[in-house]
Design an enzyme around this catalytic site. Structure first.
Site, mmCIF file in Angstrom:
data_model
loop_
_atom_site.group_PDB
_atom_site.id
_atom_site.type_symbol
_atom_site.label_atom_id
_atom_site.label_comp_id
_atom_site.label_asym_id
_atom_site.label_seq_id
_atom_site.Cartn_x
_atom_site.Cartn_y
_atom_site.Cartn_z
ATOM 1 N N THR A 189 8.588 -4.564 3.229
ATOM 2 C CA THR A 189 8.235 -5.941 3.558
ATOM 3 C C THR A 189 9.045 -6.927 2.732
ATOM 4 O O THR A 189 9.511 -6.606 1.631
ATOM 5 C CB THR A 189 6.734 -6.177 3.286
ATOM 6 N N TYR B 240 -0.563 -6.465 -2.885
ATOM 7 C CA TYR B 240 0.162 -5.969 -1.713
ATOM 8 C C TYR B 240 1.650 -5.823 -2.020
ATOM 9 O O TYR B 240 2.274 -4.798 -1.700
ATOM 10 C CB TYR B 240 -0.047 -6.918 -0.533
#
Length: 643
Positions: free
Chosen positions: A416, A459
């Protein structure tokens, strides 16, 4: 109510009932549940003050006290139940010595008196068998006359949790119930058999196995079934043996302790048993064609995974989807793929943290695409441990499984743009088109892979750690692995939420006529990439694995598809033909004001077509969503042309 249950079984502790607030608590319980559910109370636990050994697991000094307690419960709460289950066995074998006939006499006298009186009060009596069910115990209950004063025998069994299938300790429900009926039939031929306790603990992160155990229990030839239980125990709860003496006790729920749904709970909420059976019918652990080495896609039922599976199957590849179905509705993607490619696509239910199951599938794969993840920054802030176990913990087991058993299989990992954190060193200024870099090179091309990593938020940490493990296993062990750091992917079959998949979420809100909340100033800029372009890149990276192995690449729409959140909302107003209400809220932690992927390195490694322009992609997405939502007026009727 949500899952359509009509009956509830609840433990009723004699010891708790005698405490200061115990009777009031049970009054509340019965009056809360009673109007909507048929309750089956299961009475046990002696008050220590009247126990023969001072513990709740021991028999009362005056055996008739148990019958008196049953009488008290019937008088106080009997209008809410038709049957009551009696203490099935001592909870501590040291308190009752089964070798001594004297103790059997005491036990039989205690239960017999309570059962007789409950029947006199008009209640059906359920005798709960031990767990695991012991047919010799049932025979003894017949010989002692207990089966003569009960109406039902309730069996207890937990296959896969305590009753091991692999060790041959579990005969199966059909065989067990047949044996119980034969034993009981020697004394009474009219007794019903209920399963009053069975369940499956997901302590090993295997909700699919819980689903399978549930279905097997529903097929058992019993007159009634009670599943154990509804919610997991809270972490601070103390069980019979003590706090966390046996971790399995804490994970029996169809829902987590905080109310989040496990797979079983979600399917029961959707359509009761029919939804459960439909999902199990759509999956099979073996490849669709035997003796093939399928491409394994973890998270394969999800948005990008299912689109990639469709492309690979269309190109003739055999694909195995591995997915825990954690996101609502993604099982529809499995059904879609299985219908479109019945001989190319197969699926296996499994949590990414079920390391042994995952390793077994990885060992037989021709390639692995790893999309399974916890995907929301907000969720990682709520539960960092869960986020770590899913994202970072799972990857080390996957790369180890490949290194040890299938080192030639390529691994392509979905990372990501959040691994770049707050884009340290990238100066920004706000312009008409949103936040933009002050550096001309970055403004022209986007953020390159040379941008320093900065793992902000749990995250970002978990995905960043996994990203680096994949790259290191290529460097240290020669694993043929590649990392694609994705920006914002959107398109067909996306189920956007406020926490993840924002383009689809905005489109869904617009189509439903609902407001859109912008966190921060709404001028954040992202490069959005249509899913068909994304999966073409993933397939291309696999085909070029020997050129790209050991490298990370940024994957996004690039500067040509960069758009601010406010600009996208304005486009949706144009596409849908009506204004959208915008609400403001504060910035989310470490929300990047700008991210546009520099894709030049990727373009040089893999020949890629020009991506779908974002305005056209948004129209394609809205058209598909309007059909999925079955809106009464399609976009074409509003004069919107998708070209």
């Amino acid at each position: 109510r949500a899952i359509g249950a009509k009956r509830i079984r609840t433990h009723l502790s004699w010891a708790d009932y005698q405490t200061a607030n115990g009777a009031e608590w049970y009054r509340y319980l019965f009056e809360t549940l009673g109007p909507d559910f048929e309750i089956l109370p299961c009475a046990h636990y002696t008050p220590p003050a009247i126990s023969r050994n001072g513990r709740s697991s021991g028999p009362p000094r005056r055996l008739l006290d148990f019958a008196d307690f049953i009488d008290t419960i019937i008088s106080a709460h009997g209008r809410w139940f038709d049957a009551i289950e009696l203490w099935n066995e001592p909870n501590n074998l040291l308190d009752w010595d089964w070798r001594l006939d004297h103790d059997w006499v005491l036990f039989s006298e205690m239960l017999g008196a309570a059962a007789h009186w409950a029947q006199q009060r008009g209640k059906r009596v359920v005798l709960g068998a031990p767990c695991p069910t012991d047919l010799n115990w049932l025979r003894l209950m017949g010989e002692r006359g207990i089966l003569g004063v009960v109406d039902v025998v309730g069996l207890h069994g937990f296959p896969g949790t305590w009753d091991s299938k692999d060790a041959g300790l579990w005969p199966g429900w059909r065989e067990l119930i047949a044996g119980a009926r034969e034993t009981i039939g020697r004394f009474r031929g009219d007794l019903e058999i209920w399963i009053t306790e069975t369940g499956y603990s997901t302590w090993r992160h295997d909700p699919a196995a819980q689903l399978d155990a549930f279905v097997e229990a529903t097929k058992a030839p019993a007159d009634r079934l009670y599943w154990y239980g509804l919610h997991d125990l809270p972490d601070d709860a103390v069980t019979q043996e003590g706090a966390h003496f046996d971790e399995r006790h804490y994970h029996f729920g169809a829902f987590y302790a905080d109310g989040r749904e496990k797979l079983l709970g979600r399917l029961l909420k959707r359509g009761n048993l029919s939804a459960v059976h439909e999902v199990l019918a759509s999956v099979q652990a073996a490849p669709a064609i035997l003796r093939t080495r399928p491409v394994l896609i973890t998270g394969g039922a999800g948005f990008i995974g299912s689109n990639l599976a469709e492309r690979l199957a269309s190109e003739g590849e055999h694909v195995l989807l591995y997915d825990g179905l954690a996101r609502d509705g993604v099982e529809e993607n499995i059904s879609w793929l299985r219908r479109a490619h019945p001989r190319r696509v197969s699926a296996a239910l499994g949590d990414i943290r079920d390391h042994r199951a995952l390793a077994g599938f990885a060992a037989k794969a021709s390639a692995v695409f790893h999309f399974a993840a916890q995907v929301a920054v907000t969720t990682s802030m709520d539960d960092p441990v869960d986020d770590f176990e899913i994202n970072a913990g799972a990857i080390i087991h996957l790369v180890e499984a490949l290194r040890r058993s299938n080192p030639e299989a390529p691994l392509l990992f979905a990372s990501t743009n959040k691994v770049y954190g707050d884009l340290t060193g990238v100066g920004l200024e706000q312009g008409q088109s949103g936040w933009q870099p002050t550096d001309e090179q970055t403004r022209r091309y986007g953020v390159p892979e040379a941008q320093p990593l900065s793992f902000a938020t749990p995250y970002g940490c978990s995905k960043g750690a996994a990203d680096q493990y994949v790259l290191d296993y290529a460097a240290s062990f020669g694993l043929r692995s590649c990392v694609l750091r994705m920006s914002c992917i959107y398109g067909y079959r996306q189920r956007g939420t406020e926490d993840q998949g924002w383009v689809a979420h905005f489109a869904l809100q617009a189509l439903r006529g609902k407001p859109i909340t912008l966190y921060g100033d709404g001028h954040q800029v992202r490069d959005i990439l249509f899913v068909s372009d994304a999966v073409a890149t993933w397939a291309g990276a696999w085909r070029a694995i020997d050129r790209v192995s050991g490298q990370a690449f940024n994957l996004g729409g690039g500067p040509g598809n960069a758009v601010s959140l406010r600009r996208l909302v304005a486009e949706l107003e144009t596409v849908t033909g009506h204004p959208i209400e915008i609400r403001q809220d504060s910035w989310r932690p470490h929300d990047q004001r700008y991210f546009v992927a520099d894709t030049r390195k990727l373009q040089s490694a893999i020949a890629l077509d020009a991506p779908v322009p974002w305005q056209r992609g948004v129209r394609l997405l809205v058209e598909e969503l309007s059909e999925r939502l079955d809106l009464p007026e399609p976009l074409s009727a509003r004069g919107v042309v998708v070209a």
